[in-house]
Scaffold this motif. Structure first.
Motif, PDB file in Angstrom:
ATOM      1  N   ARG A 372       0.989  -1.320  -0.062  1.00  0.00           N
ATOM      2  CA  ARG A 372      -0.038   0.041   0.208  1.00  0.00           C
ATOM      3  C   ARG A 372       0.817   1.075   0.070  1.00  0.00           C
ATOM      4  O   ARG A 372       0.525   2.337  -0.730  1.00  0.00           O
ATOM      5  N   ARG A 373       1.950   1.442   0.775  1.00  0.00           N
ATOM      6  CA  ARG A 373       2.717   2.396   0.729  1.00  0.00           C
ATOM      7  C   ARG A 373       3.632   2.585  -0.547  1.00  0.00           C
ATOM      8  O   ARG A 373       3.564   3.631  -1.135  1.00  0.00           O
ATOM      9  N   GLU A 374       3.973   1.558  -1.257  1.00  0.00           N
ATOM     10  CA  GLU A 374       4.320   1.588  -2.607  1.00  0.00           C
ATOM     11  C   GLU A 374       3.520   2.361  -3.390  1.00  0.00           C
ATOM     12  O   GLU A 374       4.046   3.155  -4.447  1.00  0.00           O
ATOM     13  N   GLU A 375       2.250   1.620  -3.506  1.00  0.00           N
ATOM     14  CA  GLU A 375       1.214   2.315  -4.237  1.00  0.00           C
ATOM     15  C   GLU A 375       1.139   3.842  -4.172  1.00  0.00           C
ATOM     16  O   GLU A 375       1.200   4.716  -5.271  1.00  0.00           O
ATOM     17  N   TRP A 376       1.028   4.240  -2.790  1.00  0.00           N
ATOM     18  CA  TRP A 376       0.795   5.886  -2.693  1.00  0.00           C
ATOM     19  C   TRP A 376       1.905   6.640  -3.166  1.00  0.00           C
ATOM     20  O   TRP A 376       1.695   7.743  -3.402  1.00  0.00           O
ATOM     21  N   LEU A 377       3.088   5.932  -2.924  1.00  0.00           N
ATOM     22  CA  LEU A 377       4.438   6.882  -3.329  1.00  0.00           C
ATOM     23  C   LEU A 377       4.348   7.177  -4.756  1.00  0.00           C
ATOM     24  O   LEU A 377       4.654   8.229  -5.174  1.00  0.00           O
ATOM     25  N   GLY A 378       3.750   6.391  -5.574  1.00  0.00           N
ATOM     26  CA  GLY A 378       3.393   6.603  -7.124  1.00  0.00           C
ATOM     27  C   GLY A 378       2.260   7.563  -7.453  1.00  0.00           C
ATOM     28  O   GLY A 378       2.395   8.538  -8.020  1.00  0.00           O
ATOM     29  N   LEU A 379       1.178   7.349  -6.681  1.00  0.00           N
ATOM     30  CA  LEU A 379      -0.032   8.108  -6.800  1.00  0.00           C
ATOM     31  C   LEU A 379       0.396   9.587  -6.193  1.00  0.00           C
ATOM     32  O   LEU A 379      -0.350  10.792  -6.880  1.00  0.00           O
ATOM     33  N   LEU A 380       1.121   9.605  -5.352  1.00  0.00           N
ATOM     34  CA  LEU A 380       1.576  11.013  -4.897  1.00  0.00           C
ATOM     35  C   LEU A 380       2.747  11.680  -5.567  1.00  0.00           C
ATOM     36  O   LEU A 380       3.064  12.758  -5.431  1.00  0.00           O
ATOM     37  N   GLY A 381       2.998  10.933  -6.743  1.00  0.00           N
ATOM     38  CA  GLY A 381       4.236  11.437  -7.624  1.00  0.00           C
ATOM     39  C   GLY A 381       5.645  11.472  -6.971  1.00  0.00           C
ATOM     40  O   GLY A 381       6.370  12.402  -7.414  1.00  0.00           O
ATOM     41  N   ILE A 382       5.633  10.612  -5.825  1.00  0.00           N
ATOM     42  CA  ILE A 382       6.972  10.902  -5.112  1.00  0.00           C
ATOM     43  C   ILE A 382       7.997   9.677  -5.826  1.00  0.00           C
ATOM     44  O   ILE A 382       9.192  10.184  -5.906  1.00  0.00           O
ATOM     45  N   GLU A 383       7.384   8.668  -6.425  1.00  0.00           N
ATOM     46  CA  GLU A 383       8.287   7.864  -7.018  1.00  0.00           C
ATOM     47  C   GLU A 383       7.659   7.569  -8.623  1.00  0.00           C
ATOM     48  O   GLU A 383       6.569   7.497  -8.320  1.00  0.00           O
ATOM     49  N   GLY A 384       8.428   7.599  -9.365  1.00  0.00           N
ATOM     50  CA  GLY A 384       7.791   7.836 -10.848  1.00  0.00           C
ATOM     51  C   GLY A 384       7.466   6.726 -11.373  1.00  0.00           C
ATOM     52  O   GLY A 384       7.970   5.798 -12.042  1.00  0.00           O
ATOM     53  N   VAL A 385       5.863   6.416 -11.163  1.00  0.00           N
ATOM     54  CA  VAL A 385       5.471   5.327 -11.787  1.00  0.00           C
ATOM     55  C   VAL A 385       4.896   5.520 -13.109  1.00  0.00           C
ATOM     56  O   VAL A 385       4.875   4.511 -14.154  1.00  0.00           O
ATOM     57  N   PHE A 386       4.536   6.762 -13.405  1.00  0.00           N
ATOM     58  CA  PHE A 386       3.883   7.026 -14.827  1.00  0.00           C
ATOM     59  C   PHE A 386       4.601   7.976 -15.486  1.00  0.00           C
ATOM     60  O   PHE A 386       5.310   9.152 -14.788  1.00  0.00           O
ATOM     61  N   ALA A 387       5.102   7.975 -16.816  1.00  0.00           N
ATOM     62  CA  ALA A 387       5.517   8.957 -17.777  1.00  0.00           C
ATOM     63  C   ALA A 387       5.108   8.928 -19.030  1.00  0.00           C
ATOM     64  O   ALA A 387       4.623   8.029 -19.376  1.00  0.00           O
ATOM     65  N   ALA A 388       5.114   9.982 -19.809  1.00  0.00           N
ATOM     66  CA  ALA A 388       4.552  10.129 -21.017  1.00  0.00           C
ATOM     67  C   ALA A 388       5.348   9.446 -22.063  1.00  0.00           C
ATOM     68  O   ALA A 388       6.444   9.606 -22.183  1.00  0.00           O
ATOM     69  N   GLU A 398       3.579  17.433 -20.869  1.00  0.00           N
ATOM     70  CA  GLU A 398       3.676  18.627 -20.143  1.00  0.00           C
ATOM     71  C   GLU A 398       3.097  18.568 -18.538  1.00  0.00           C
ATOM     72  O   GLU A 398       3.520  19.047 -17.398  1.00  0.00           O
ATOM     73  N   ASN A 399       2.082  17.869 -18.533  1.00  0.00           N
ATOM     74  CA  ASN A 399       0.978  17.795 -17.352  1.00  0.00           C
ATOM     75  C   ASN A 399       1.002  16.609 -16.681  1.00  0.00           C
ATOM     76  O   ASN A 399      -0.181  16.208 -15.930  1.00  0.00           O
ATOM     77  N   VAL A 400       1.907  15.426 -17.039  1.00  0.00           N
ATOM     78  CA  VAL A 400       1.486  14.224 -16.473  1.00  0.00           C
ATOM     79  C   VAL A 400       1.294  14.109 -14.908  1.00  0.00           C
ATOM     80  O   VAL A 400       0.609  13.373 -14.337  1.00  0.00           O
ATOM     81  N   SER A 401       2.270  14.977 -14.328  1.00  0.00           N
ATOM     82  CA  SER A 401       2.141  14.844 -12.617  1.00  0.00           C
ATOM     83  C   SER A 401       0.835  15.522 -12.218  1.00  0.00           C
ATOM     84  O   SER A 401       0.427  15.189 -11.086  1.00  0.00           O
ATOM     85  N   GLY A 402      -0.004  16.346 -12.956  1.00  0.00           N
ATOM     86  CA  GLY A 402      -1.086  16.810 -12.583  1.00  0.00           C
ATOM     87  C   GLY A 402      -2.257  16.042 -12.958  1.00  0.00           C
ATOM     88  O   GLY A 402      -3.317  16.099 -12.329  1.00  0.00           O
ATOM     89  N   ILE A 403      -2.148  15.278 -14.131  1.00  0.00           N
ATOM     90  CA  ILE A 403      -3.083  14.353 -14.575  1.00  0.00           C
ATOM     91  C   ILE A 403      -3.319  13.233 -13.758  1.00  0.00           C
ATOM     92  O   ILE A 403      -4.487  12.771 -13.444  1.00  0.00           O
ATOM     93  N   VAL A 404      -2.315  12.632 -13.277  1.00  0.00           N
ATOM     94  CA  VAL A 404      -2.356  11.239 -12.559  1.00  0.00           C
ATOM     95  C   VAL A 404      -3.626  11.211 -11.287  1.00  0.00           C
ATOM     96  O   VAL A 404      -4.413  10.526 -11.353  1.00  0.00           O
ATOM     97  N   PRO A 405      -3.325  12.250 -10.379  1.00  0.00           N
ATOM     98  CA  PRO A 405      -4.205  12.462  -9.141  1.00  0.00           C
ATOM     99  C   PRO A 405      -5.525  12.706  -9.601  1.00  0.00           C
ATOM    100  O   PRO A 405      -6.350  12.987  -8.567  1.00  0.00           O
ATOM    101  N   CYS A 406      -5.757  13.228 -10.753  1.00  0.00           N
ATOM    102  CA  CYS A 406      -7.207  13.612 -11.263  1.00  0.00           C
ATOM    103  C   CYS A 406      -8.158  12.817 -11.871  1.00  0.00           C
ATOM    104  O   CYS A 406      -9.131  12.963 -12.213  1.00  0.00           O
ATOM    105  N   VAL A 407      -7.271  11.571 -12.041  1.00  0.00           N
ATOM    106  CA  VAL A 407      -8.330  10.598 -12.629  1.00  0.00           C
ATOM    107  C   VAL A 407      -9.080   9.664 -11.679  1.00  0.00           C
ATOM    108  O   VAL A 407      -8.292   9.185 -10.708  1.00  0.00           O
ATOM    109  N   PRO A 408     -10.468   9.295 -11.738  1.00  0.00           N
ATOM    110  CA  PRO A 408     -11.047   8.856 -10.940  1.00  0.00           C
ATOM    111  C   PRO A 408     -10.861   7.237 -10.901  1.00  0.00           C
ATOM    112  O   PRO A 408     -11.877   6.531 -11.378  1.00  0.00           O
TER     113      PRO A 408
END
Length: 424
Positions: A372-388, A398-408
């Protein structure tokens, strides 16, 4: 709220071994209720307490992710919840007048949509089903002290009484010795404090202006996320000519935001903040969503609330564990904290049931905490899980870090949806 001490001198009552629950769940929001219900369905003796007197009257969370809907349907609650819900089948991303990207939920298996419904309905349905299982919520009860030492947990549970004037007093106290304690008690978590774990700020907090209103626009089945100078916002259609706008703002002059979620919204005069509602909302929409041309009717309520972005240093150890807002907080736009919390509730409850019924070692809970902690490090953008990826639109890149937490969405659903716009 201040609580008066015991009116009469009396000793604490120790709950008998026959009465003691296998698991004490603290906090009867959606995550705590779903934890308790899952445990009850798996045959565990569970006790759930909350110092409020009933489910929330109003709340900020309102969107159930596809994965949450699958979990709730598995508990036999899908049809009842959908009877109150409005379906959202896509999410679009705007900046100014420009529509830059959109996510289509139709490709998701089983539940190709988000269900929008008030949190109090979700809580009411969960609490009702839990009562049918013989584990009704002990409302007006709070845990005043908690010891999570090396042995069995010891909780001091106070029963509260409310006078006609709304004054709370402690009626009596009971000492409870459960085998495990689950903290679903929000960002001021007593369980997290008893565990001695940190609650680190991962990014600056954000202030949101929230307006629920009627408008003459079509209900539609699309939510719209708006970006403006590094700030985010979202429009949710609620059905029946109702909408909710949540817009990130820098400050709210003359407004003192609450420091924690309240079951009762503060009021000024006869309406919630009437001096801010009309003019300020119009200004914000003209600036952030110039494409929104629907005529606003009645503003049903408005609120400003500060959302922090935090993560617990640990999700628990030994006989005490965390789920939901007690372990993490994030932006409200994608409703991720509550929804991921529901999945945490299911995961944690199943592991606890394995320990209780099948004599699994307590170590199986350590995997829960690490995952669970590993997942949240990604969702909060602390560890780079997602990239364009290479095919992503320049605006998306340009907006990857802003898009990820906005997706339901979360988990595999989140990865599949983001893949539609080139985020890998």
């Amino acid at each position: 709220m201040k609580i008066e001490p015991l009116s009469l001198e009396r000793e604490d009552t120790l709950q008998s071994a026959d009465e003691a629950p296998d698991v004490l769940v603290i906090g009867a929001g959606p995550v705590g209720l779903f934890t308790a219900l899952t445990l009850a369905d798996l045959g565990a003796r569970v006790q759930i307490v909350d110092q409020e007197r009933r489910p929330a009257a109003r709340s900020y969370a309102l969107a159930l992710h596809p994965q949450s809907l699958r979990l709730l349907a598995g508990a036999g609650l899908g049809a009842e919840l959908m009877a109150h819900a409005h379906r959202v089948e896509s999410v679009a991303f705007y900046e100014g007048m420009e529509r830059h990207a959109a996510l289509d939920f139709s490709g998701l298996e089983e539940t190709p949509f988000v269900a929008v419904l008030p949190q109090q309905i979700l809580e009411g349905v969960l609490a009702s089903r839990l009562a049918q299982r013989g584990s009704a919520v002990l409302w007006n009860h709070r845990v005043a002290d908690l010891d999570l030492g090396d042995g069995m947990p010891l909780a001091e549970v106070e029963r509260l009484e409310r006078s006609a004037e709304g004054i709370l007093t402690v009626a009596d106290r009971t000492l409870v010795r459960p085998r495990f304690v689950v903290g679903a008690d929000g960002h001021r978590s007593l369980v997290r404090e008893a565990l001695g774990t940190s609650y680190e700020e991962m990014a600056p907090s954000a202030l949101f202006a929230v307006f629920e209103l009627t408008a003459d626009g079509p209900a539609g089945h699309e939510a719209r996320v708006v970006f403006h100078q590094g700030r985010a916002g979202v429009l949710w259609p609620l059905g029946g000519g109702r909408f909710r706008w949540s817009l990130e703002i820098e400050d709210w002059e003359g407004f003192e935001e609450p420091r924690f979620k309240s079951r009762h919204f503060p009021r000024v005069g006869d309406e919630p903040f009437p001096y801010l509602v009309r003019d300020r909302l119009g200004e914000l929409l003209a600036e952030r969503a110039p494409w929104f041309e629907a005529e606003v009717g009645e503003v049903l309520w408005s609120m400003a609330v500060r959302f922090e972005r935090r993560l617990a240093g640990s999700f628990g150890h030994g006989h005490g564990w965390l789920a939901g807002d007690a372990a993490h907080l994030t932006s409200p736009v994608g409703s991720q904290s509550m929804n991921v919390g529901l999945r945490e509730a299911r995961d944690l409850a199943r592991r606890l049931a394995c320990i209780l019924d099948e004599d699994y070692p307590v170590k199986v809970l350590e995997r829960y905490g690490a995952d669970r902690r590993e997942e949240w490090l990604g969702l909060l953008g602390i560890e780079g899980v997602f990239a364009a990826g290479e095919r992503a639109d320049p605006w998306v890149r340009e907006n990857v870090s802003g898009i990820v937490p906005c997706v339901p969405a979360s988990g595999e659903d989140l990865a599949e949806l983001l893949g539609q716009i080139g985020i890998e």
